[in-house]
Write an enzyme that holds these catalytic residues in place. Structure first.
Site, mmCIF file in Angstrom:
data_model
loop_
_atom_site.group_PDB
_atom_site.id
_atom_site.type_symbol
_atom_site.label_atom_id
_atom_site.label_comp_id
_atom_site.label_asym_id
_atom_site.label_seq_id
_atom_site.Cartn_x
_atom_site.Cartn_y
_atom_site.Cartn_z
ATOM 1 N N HIS A 61 0.835 -1.225 -0.110
ATOM 2 C CA HIS A 61 -0.112 0.016 -0.002
ATOM 3 C C HIS A 61 0.878 1.323 0.271
ATOM 4 C CE1 HIS A 61 -3.603 2.390 1.155
ATOM 5 N NE2 HIS A 61 -2.805 3.236 1.947
ATOM 6 N N GLU A 62 1.874 1.247 0.899
ATOM 7 C CA GLU A 62 2.723 2.478 0.932
ATOM 8 C C GLU A 62 3.356 2.665 -0.408
ATOM 9 O OE1 GLU A 62 1.169 2.900 4.375
ATOM 10 O OE2 GLU A 62 2.180 4.406 3.433
ATOM 11 N N HIS A 86 1.785 4.796 -2.829
ATOM 12 C CA HIS A 86 1.595 6.134 -2.580
ATOM 13 C C HIS A 86 3.054 6.587 -3.070
ATOM 14 C CE1 HIS A 86 -1.931 6.540 -0.387
ATOM 15 N NE2 HIS A 86 -1.603 6.010 0.698
ATOM 16 N N HIS A 92 -5.830 7.433 -2.824
ATOM 17 C CA HIS A 92 -6.440 6.318 -2.059
ATOM 18 C C HIS A 92 -7.762 6.179 -2.955
ATOM 19 C CE1 HIS A 92 -5.150 6.757 2.254
ATOM 20 N NE2 HIS A 92 -4.532 5.580 1.603
HETATM 21 C C1 LIG Z 1 -4.083 1.280 4.892
HETATM 22 C C2 LIG Z 1 -2.738 1.066 5.667
HETATM 23 C C3 LIG Z 1 -1.663 0.041 5.250
HETATM 24 C C4 LIG Z 1 -2.190 2.395 5.676
HETATM 25 C C5 LIG Z 1 -2.803 3.635 6.198
HETATM 26 C C6 LIG Z 1 -1.994 4.913 6.536
HETATM 27 S S1 LIG Z 1 -1.698 5.674 4.940
HETATM 28 C C7 LIG Z 1 -1.315 7.519 5.515
HETATM 29 N N1 LIG Z 1 -0.409 5.091 4.165
HETATM 30 N N2 LIG Z 1 -2.910 5.997 4.108
HETATM 31 C C8 LIG Z 1 -3.489 3.129 7.749
HETATM 32 O O1 LIG Z 1 -2.690 3.197 8.576
HETATM 33 N N3 LIG Z 1 -4.586 3.300 7.931
HETATM 34 C C9 LIG Z 1 -5.443 3.104 9.136
HETATM 35 C C10 LIG Z 1 -6.528 3.943 9.179
HETATM 36 C C11 LIG Z 1 -7.245 3.532 10.551
HETATM 37 C C12 LIG Z 1 -8.066 2.697 11.010
HETATM 38 N N4 LIG Z 1 -8.798 2.947 12.135
HETATM 39 C C13 LIG Z 1 -7.891 4.221 12.572
HETATM 40 C C14 LIG Z 1 -7.770 4.605 13.775
HETATM 41 C C15 LIG Z 1 -7.100 5.807 14.127
HETATM 42 C C16 LIG Z 1 -6.275 6.180 13.215
HETATM 43 C C17 LIG Z 1 -6.140 5.691 11.828
HETATM 44 C C18 LIG Z 1 -7.134 4.446 11.655
HETATM 45 C C19 LIG Z 1 -9.571 2.261 12.763
HETATM 46 C C20 LIG Z 1 -8.836 1.236 14.116
HETATM 47 C C21 LIG Z 1 -7.832 0.303 13.046
HETATM 48 C C22 LIG Z 1 -6.367 0.636 13.435
HETATM 49 C C23 LIG Z 1 -5.267 -0.138 12.549
HETATM 50 C C24 LIG Z 1 -5.420 -0.131 11.092
HETATM 51 N N5 LIG Z 1 -5.056 0.944 10.673
HETATM 52 C C25 LIG Z 1 -5.448 1.566 9.505
HETATM 53 O O2 LIG Z 1 -6.079 0.999 8.724
HETATM 54 ZN ZN LIG Z 2 -2.690 5.050 2.191
#
Ligand SMILES: CC(C)C[C@H](CS(C)(=N)=N)C(=O)N[C@H]1Cc2cn(c3ccccc23)CCCCCCNC1=O
Ligand SMILES: [Zn+2]
Ligand SMILES: [Ca+2]
Ligand SMILES: [Zn+2]
Length: 166
Positions: free
Chosen positions: A119-120, A123, A129
């Site tokens: 995913h990263e 970007h 997204h």
């Molecule tokens: C798609 C990823 C590989 C990369 C992205 C970050 S980015 C910049 N590269 N788009 C990511 O980290 N998304 C968060 C999004 C997110 C989900 N929640 C969150 C709670 C708080 C903050 C963020 C989140 C709900 C709880 C679950 C937390 C764990 C999973 N976290 C996520 O999925």
């Molecule tokens: Zn992302």
């Protein structure tokens, strides 16, 4: 999604990457192979080539860091945001940071490094997204993904940026 320097895409076919800091969650050679596999997902779809470098002028610097780590986007401890990457460009462009307060794994538990890295790097190549939950570029982590990681939309988007080189 942190398109730092306005460069929508890389203007070259060979992109270098270098590790600055590893995680203690996995052996280094496991990290190396998971990261290489994540790059390979995009190499196959874009025709780009990714080459690991050991000098300090690599395009994509890869590191595992926590909380405040020198850019404007401090990490948030366990869970929450897992990683971030800067869009294509000079300097910090392309650089990819993983939150080392996560538990990084090669399997099902914790967060799968290959899936997050793939995913990263989307970007880092200039992708934004997707609203399609089946797309790799969907904003939230999904542990269960089909074998072909990229959705038709992911492939279309990378091909829009980098016409598949013959
Ligand atoms: C798609 C990823 C590989 C990369 C992205 C970050 S980015 C910049 N590269 N788009 C990511 O980290 N998304 C968060 C999004 C997110 C989900 N929640 C969150 C709670 C708080 C903050 C963020 C989140 C709900 C709880 C679950 C937390 C764990 C999973 N976290 C996520 O999925
Ligand atoms: Zn992302
Ligand atoms: Ca986090
Ligand atoms: Zn960062």
């Amino acid at each position: 999604e942190y398109s730092h320097i306005q460069g929508t895409r890389w203007n070259k076919n060979v992109i270098t990457y270098r590790y600055l800091l590893y995680t203690r969650d996995l052996p280094r050679n496991t990290v190396d192979s998971l990261i290489a596999s994540a790059f390979n997902v995009w190499a196959k779809a874009s025709g780009l080539t990714f080459v690991r470098s050991h000098t300090n002028n690599a395009d994509i610097m890869v590191e595992f860091v926590t909380s405040n780590h020198g850019d404007m986007y401090p990490f948030d401890g366990p869970r929450g945001t897992l990683a971030h990457a800067f869009g294509p460009g000079l300097g910090v462009g392309g650089d990819t940071h993983f939150d080392d307060d996560e538990h990084w794994t090669a399997g099902e538990r914790g967060f799968n490094l290959f899936l997050v890295a793939a995913h990263e790097f989307g970007h880092a190549l200039g992708l934004k997204h997707s609203r399609n939950p089946d797309s790799l570029m969907y904003p939230t982590y999904k542990s269960s993904r089909s074998a072909n990681l990229l959705s038709r939309e992911d492939v279309a988007n990378i091909n829009t940026l980098y016409s598949k080189l013959l």
